[in-house]
Structure formats: C-alpha cells, structure tokens
Design a protein around this motif. Sequence first.
Motif, PDB file in Angstrom:
ATOM      1  N   ALA A   5       0.767  -0.890  -0.038  1.00 35.30           N
ATOM      2  CA  ALA A   5       0.273   0.024  -0.037  1.00 35.30           C
ATOM      3  C   ALA A   5       0.712   0.998   0.263  1.00 35.30           C
ATOM      4  O   ALA A   5       2.029   1.429   0.123  1.00 35.30           O
ATOM      5  CB  ALA A   5      -0.634   0.130   0.630  1.00 35.30           C
ATOM      6  N   CYS A   6       0.458   2.142  -0.299  1.00 35.72           N
ATOM      7  CA  CYS A   6       1.309   3.426  -0.408  1.00 35.72           C
ATOM      8  C   CYS A   6       0.394   3.931  -0.811  1.00 35.72           C
ATOM      9  O   CYS A   6      -1.140   4.579  -1.423  1.00 35.72           O
ATOM     10  CB  CYS A   6       1.986   3.770  -1.755  1.00 35.72           C
ATOM     11  N   ILE A   7       0.060   5.315   0.673  1.00 32.79           N
ATOM     12  CA  ILE A   7      -1.002   6.554   0.274  1.00 32.79           C
ATOM     13  C   ILE A   7       0.170   7.973   0.161  1.00 32.79           C
ATOM     14  O   ILE A   7       1.331   8.441   0.035  1.00 32.79           O
ATOM     15  CB  ILE A   7      -1.153   6.787   1.647  1.00 32.79           C
ATOM     16  N   LEU A   8      -0.431   8.512  -1.544  1.00 38.64           N
ATOM     17  CA  LEU A   8       0.120   9.366  -1.834  1.00 38.64           C
ATOM     18  C   LEU A   8      -0.969  10.822  -2.781  1.00 38.64           C
ATOM     19  O   LEU A   8      -1.920  10.921  -2.470  1.00 38.64           O
ATOM     20  CB  LEU A   8       1.601  10.016  -3.044  1.00 38.64           C
ATOM     21  N   GLY A   9      -0.422  11.996  -2.288  1.00 35.46           N
ATOM     22  CA  GLY A   9      -1.238  13.128  -2.919  1.00 35.46           C
ATOM     23  C   GLY A   9      -1.506  13.315  -3.977  1.00 35.46           C
ATOM     24  O   GLY A   9      -0.327  12.903  -5.579  1.00 35.46           O
ATOM     25  N   VAL A  10      -2.664  13.954  -4.665  1.00 31.44           N
ATOM     26  CA  VAL A  10      -2.406  13.559  -6.408  1.00 31.44           C
ATOM     27  C   VAL A  10      -3.183  15.275  -6.678  1.00 31.44           C
ATOM     28  O   VAL A  10      -4.280  16.391  -5.399  1.00 31.44           O
ATOM     29  CB  VAL A  10      -3.690  13.015  -6.861  1.00 31.44           C
ATOM     30  N   PRO A  11      -3.114  15.670  -7.877  1.00 30.20           N
ATOM     31  CA  PRO A  11      -3.116  17.633  -7.343  1.00 30.20           C
ATOM     32  C   PRO A  11      -5.117  17.694  -7.778  1.00 30.20           C
ATOM     33  O   PRO A  11      -4.995  17.218  -8.520  1.00 30.20           O
ATOM     34  CB  PRO A  11      -2.182  17.927  -9.035  1.00 30.20           C
ATOM     35  N   ALA A  16      -3.712  22.072  -4.225  1.00 29.60           N
ATOM     36  CA  ALA A  16      -4.281  21.547  -3.414  1.00 29.60           C
ATOM     37  C   ALA A  16      -4.039  20.193  -3.720  1.00 29.60           C
ATOM     38  O   ALA A  16      -3.579  19.910  -5.194  1.00 29.60           O
ATOM     39  CB  ALA A  16      -5.465  21.843  -2.796  1.00 29.60           C
ATOM     40  N   GLU A  17      -4.007  19.045  -3.014  1.00 28.73           N
ATOM     41  CA  GLU A  17      -3.617  17.987  -3.053  1.00 28.73           C
ATOM     42  C   GLU A  17      -4.680  16.807  -2.593  1.00 28.73           C
ATOM     43  O   GLU A  17      -5.151  17.296  -1.396  1.00 28.73           O
ATOM     44  CB  GLU A  17      -2.571  17.342  -2.602  1.00 28.73           C
ATOM     45  N   GLU A  18      -5.195  16.065  -3.157  1.00 25.54           N
ATOM     46  CA  GLU A  18      -6.188  15.053  -2.045  1.00 25.54           C
ATOM     47  C   GLU A  18      -5.110  13.512  -2.340  1.00 25.54           C
ATOM     48  O   GLU A  18      -4.879  12.894  -3.036  1.00 25.54           O
ATOM     49  CB  GLU A  18      -7.452  15.125  -3.526  1.00 25.54           C
ATOM     50  N   PRO A  19      -5.268  12.980  -0.781  1.00 28.00           N
ATOM     51  CA  PRO A  19      -4.741  11.929  -0.621  1.00 28.00           C
ATOM     52  C   PRO A  19      -5.494  10.857  -1.684  1.00 28.00           C
ATOM     53  O   PRO A  19      -6.885  10.181  -1.418  1.00 28.00           O
ATOM     54  CB  PRO A  19      -5.101  11.569   0.793  1.00 28.00           C
ATOM     55  N   VAL A  20      -4.678   9.588  -2.016  1.00 26.71           N
ATOM     56  CA  VAL A  20      -5.604   8.566  -2.695  1.00 26.71           C
ATOM     57  C   VAL A  20      -4.881   7.845  -1.962  1.00 26.71           C
ATOM     58  O   VAL A  20      -2.835   7.527  -2.010  1.00 26.71           O
ATOM     59  CB  VAL A  20      -4.961   8.708  -4.253  1.00 26.71           C
ATOM     60  N   ALA A  21      -4.939   6.348  -1.614  1.00 28.80           N
ATOM     61  CA  ALA A  21      -4.367   5.446  -2.051  1.00 28.80           C
ATOM     62  C   ALA A  21      -4.549   4.279  -2.453  1.00 28.80           C
ATOM     63  O   ALA A  21      -5.326   4.299  -3.188  1.00 28.80           O
ATOM     64  CB  ALA A  21      -5.015   4.482  -0.355  1.00 28.80           C
ATOM     65  N   ALA A  22      -3.427   3.585  -2.792  1.00 26.96           N
ATOM     66  CA  ALA A  22      -3.112   2.958  -3.652  1.00 26.96           C
ATOM     67  C   ALA A  22      -2.557   0.823  -3.097  1.00 26.96           C
ATOM     68  O   ALA A  22      -1.667   1.222  -2.264  1.00 26.96           O
ATOM     69  CB  ALA A  22      -1.696   3.416  -4.783  1.00 26.96           C
ATOM     70  N   ILE A  23      -3.414   0.751  -3.341  1.00 27.00           N
ATOM     71  CA  ILE A  23      -3.862  -0.891  -2.329  1.00 27.00           C
ATOM     72  C   ILE A  23      -3.333  -2.528  -3.787  1.00 27.00           C
ATOM     73  O   ILE A  23      -3.817  -2.473  -4.653  1.00 27.00           O
ATOM     74  CB  ILE A  23      -4.808  -1.025  -1.627  1.00 27.00           C
ATOM     75  N   VAL A  24      -2.216  -3.125  -2.810  1.00 25.65           N
ATOM     76  CA  VAL A  24      -2.321  -4.702  -3.795  1.00 25.65           C
ATOM     77  C   VAL A  24      -2.900  -5.033  -2.626  1.00 25.65           C
ATOM     78  O   VAL A  24      -2.405  -5.147  -1.741  1.00 25.65           O
ATOM     79  CB  VAL A  24      -1.100  -4.400  -4.079  1.00 25.65           C
ATOM     80  N   PRO A  25      -4.261  -5.918  -2.942  1.00 28.43           N
ATOM     81  CA  PRO A  25      -4.465  -6.444  -2.118  1.00 28.43           C
ATOM     82  C   PRO A  25      -3.489  -8.146  -2.302  1.00 28.43           C
ATOM     83  O   PRO A  25      -3.443  -8.054  -3.220  1.00 28.43           O
ATOM     84  CB  PRO A  25      -6.315  -6.935  -2.458  1.00 28.43           C
ATOM     85  N   SER A  26      -3.616  -8.544  -1.077  1.00 22.85           N
ATOM     86  CA  SER A  26      -3.443  -9.832  -1.579  1.00 22.85           C
ATOM     87  C   SER A  26      -4.399 -10.838  -2.158  1.00 22.85           C
ATOM     88  O   SER A  26      -5.107 -10.854  -2.463  1.00 22.85           O
ATOM     89  CB  SER A  26      -3.802 -10.595   0.344  1.00 22.85           C
ATOM     90  N   ALA A  53      -6.484  11.783  11.007  1.00 22.25           N
ATOM     91  CA  ALA A  53      -6.886  12.739  11.081  1.00 22.25           C
ATOM     92  C   ALA A  53      -7.200  13.259   9.664  1.00 22.25           C
ATOM     93  O   ALA A  53      -7.242  12.133   8.145  1.00 22.25           O
ATOM     94  CB  ALA A  53      -6.075  13.983  10.486  1.00 22.25           C
ATOM     95  N   GLU A  54      -8.363  14.138   9.501  1.00 23.54           N
ATOM     96  CA  GLU A  54      -9.644  14.199   8.667  1.00 23.54           C
ATOM     97  C   GLU A  54      -8.947  14.405   7.229  1.00 23.54           C
ATOM     98  O   GLU A  54      -8.669  13.796   5.824  1.00 23.54           O
ATOM     99  CB  GLU A  54     -10.920  14.752   8.741  1.00 23.54           C
ATOM    100  N   PHE A  55      -8.230  15.310   7.242  1.00 18.30           N
ATOM    101  CA  PHE A  55      -6.710  15.645   6.003  1.00 18.30           C
ATOM    102  C   PHE A  55      -5.898  14.792   5.294  1.00 18.30           C
ATOM    103  O   PHE A  55      -5.840  15.054   4.415  1.00 18.30           O
ATOM    104  CB  PHE A  55      -6.560  17.175   6.379  1.00 18.30           C
TER     105      PHE A  55
END
Length: 93
Positions: A5-11, A16-26, A53-55
């Motif tokens: 998993a990785c959470i990163l900010g996208v424009p 502003a940036e929005e946090p998005v989670a990129a996940i590889v499930p088992s 935190a919400e943000f």
Amino acid sequence: AIREACILGVPLGAKAEEPVAAIVPSDEFATVHGANCTKAMHAHVMTLTASMAEFKRPRRVLVLPALPLTAAQKIKRHELRSQVLAQLQQQER
C-alpha cells in the motif's frame, strides 16, 4: 488482506492535493471478493484509517495489480503517481 500500500497526494485544483490510496490486495482477498474487490478494499481502508486526521485520510482507493518498485524494493513514487493519475482520468471519463 493488503499486500502492499501507498498513500500519495494527487493534484486537486491549483494549490491543493487529495490523498489517494494505491493498494495491492492479497491474493486471498482478491479471490474472496472477486468483482467487488475495489469496493471491499475501500471499506477496509476506511476502517483502518478511521483514527487518522481527516485531511490525511484517503478520499479514493485504487486497487492495482502491483506497485512499481526499485531493485531495493522501495516504491517508485513518481511512477506510481503517473499510474494513479492515468487511472483517475480514465474513471472520470
């Protein structure tokens, strides 16, 4: 349930940036949930991040087959960000 998993900010707009989670499930999680894997993973990630935190909480969850890694097994964030942006643009069409 989560292999990588990785959470990163996208424009999001100009400054502003929005946090998005990129996940590889088992493999097990993907097999059990099948076509509903993305929806189930989103619910799982929201449960795991409830105390954040919400943000910082991811607004979107993208299920990927694998994260781009270096030879030292570190995430190539610039490549991942490009993949995430491309996938988000496809979803918006």
